[in-house]
Scaffold this motif. Structure first.
Motif, PDB file in Angstrom:
ATOM      1  N   ARG A  34       0.856  -1.184   0.000  1.00  0.00           N
ATOM      2  CA  ARG A  34       0.000   0.000   0.000  1.00  0.00           C
ATOM      3  C   ARG A  34       0.898   1.241   0.000  1.00  0.00           C
ATOM      4  N   TYR A  35       0.684   2.116  -0.965  1.00  0.00           N
ATOM      5  CA  TYR A  35       1.469   3.339  -1.063  1.00  0.00           C
ATOM      6  C   TYR A  35       0.708   4.382  -1.866  1.00  0.00           C
ATOM      7  N   ALA A  36       1.229   5.584  -1.856  1.00  0.00           N
ATOM      8  CA  ALA A  36       0.808   6.648  -2.764  1.00  0.00           C
ATOM      9  C   ALA A  36       2.075   7.357  -3.219  1.00  0.00           C
ATOM     10  N   MET A  37       2.007   7.932  -4.409  1.00  0.00           N
ATOM     11  CA  MET A  37       3.146   8.700  -4.905  1.00  0.00           C
ATOM     12  C   MET A  37       2.657   9.867  -5.745  1.00  0.00           C
ATOM     13  N   LEU A  38       3.460  10.904  -5.747  1.00  0.00           N
ATOM     14  CA  LEU A  38       3.244  12.028  -6.636  1.00  0.00           C
ATOM     15  C   LEU A  38       4.231  11.866  -7.775  1.00  0.00           C
ATOM     16  N   VAL A  39       3.702  11.867  -8.995  1.00  0.00           N
ATOM     17  CA  VAL A  39       4.526  11.682 -10.179  1.00  0.00           C
ATOM     18  C   VAL A  39       4.361  12.916 -11.061  1.00  0.00           C
ATOM     19  N   GLU A  40       5.473  13.568 -11.364  1.00  0.00           N
ATOM     20  CA  GLU A  40       5.444  14.747 -12.210  1.00  0.00           C
ATOM     21  C   GLU A  40       6.249  14.453 -13.468  1.00  0.00           C
ATOM     22  N   ASN A  41       5.536  14.458 -14.610  1.00  0.00           N
ATOM     23  CA  ASN A  41       6.151  14.159 -15.907  1.00  0.00           C
ATOM     24  C   ASN A  41       6.976  12.868 -15.850  1.00  0.00           C
ATOM     25  N   GLN A  42       6.387  11.822 -15.314  1.00  0.00           N
ATOM     26  CA  GLN A  42       6.933  10.464 -15.231  1.00  0.00           C
ATOM     27  C   GLN A  42       8.004  10.281 -14.159  1.00  0.00           C
ATOM     28  N   THR A  43       8.293  11.303 -13.380  1.00  0.00           N
ATOM     29  CA  THR A  43       9.298  11.218 -12.325  1.00  0.00           C
ATOM     30  C   THR A  43       8.612  11.238 -10.969  1.00  0.00           C
ATOM     31  N   VAL A  44       8.996  10.321 -10.110  1.00  0.00           N
ATOM     32  CA  VAL A  44       8.440  10.259  -8.759  1.00  0.00           C
ATOM     33  C   VAL A  44       9.040  11.414  -7.954  1.00  0.00           C
ATOM     34  N   THR A  45       8.169  12.297  -7.469  1.00  0.00           N
ATOM     35  CA  THR A  45       8.661  13.428  -6.679  1.00  0.00           C
ATOM     36  C   THR A  45       8.373  13.255  -5.192  1.00  0.00           C
TER      37      THR A  45
END
Length: 157
Positions: free
Chosen positions: A124-135
């Motif tokens: 279980r996780y969440a991620m912020l991805v900006e233009n294919q890069t995990v930020t």
């Protein structure tokens, strides 16, 4: 395991929509966009259905106000199960992404073997991805549900 400032691996997914089966790539889903993706161990499971997915459905507009272009829910389930779960949860604004064989989850290094629960599943996780890069990446401890909730992610955007 994938870390912040790393690019998502190339992958082709199955996504069942009202218009039928589609096969978007990582680039199709994440290029030139700000995306929140969260992963659940399984569709229709207790915490996932009662709290995780509903939080993102209920807070969809708050994410939009923070500049999020898309919200993706991903699970090691097939596209038919993900579509049915999304329909049952009124998640029309969330992309219910299938990682049927777990290949994407394995490439991220965010999977786990659950044994009798259902074999290989996502952590279980969440991620912020900006233009294919995990930020940003919020990975839950085993059996926890704290840092990847919609409310926790919103507080960290």
């Amino acid at each position: 395991m994938i870390e912040t400032n790393q690019t998502l691996p190339n992958h082709t997914f199955n996504l069942l929509t009202e218009n039928g089966m589609t096969t978007p790539s990582t680039a199709d889903l994440f290029a030139n966009q700000k995306v929140v993706m969260f992963a659940v161990p399984g569709a229709f499971t207790p915490t996932c259905s009662a709290r995780h997915l509903p939080g993102f459905v209920e807070n969809f507009n708050a994410f939009k106000e923070k500049g999020i272009d898309r919200i993706i829910c991903i699970s090691v389930n097939d596209a038919f199960v993900m579509k049915a779960w999304g329909d049952a949860q009124s998640a029309a604004n969330i992309d219910m992404l299938a990682d049927g064989d777990g290949a994407f989850t394995k490439a991220l290094g965010l999977g786990k073997e659950t044994g009798v629960f259902g074999g290989y599943r996502s952590q279980r996780y969440a991620m912020l991805v900006e233009n294919q890069t995990v930020t940003q990446l919020w990975l839950e401890e085993p059996k926890a549900f704290e840092v990847s909730s919609a409310e926790a992610v919103l507080a960290n955007l």
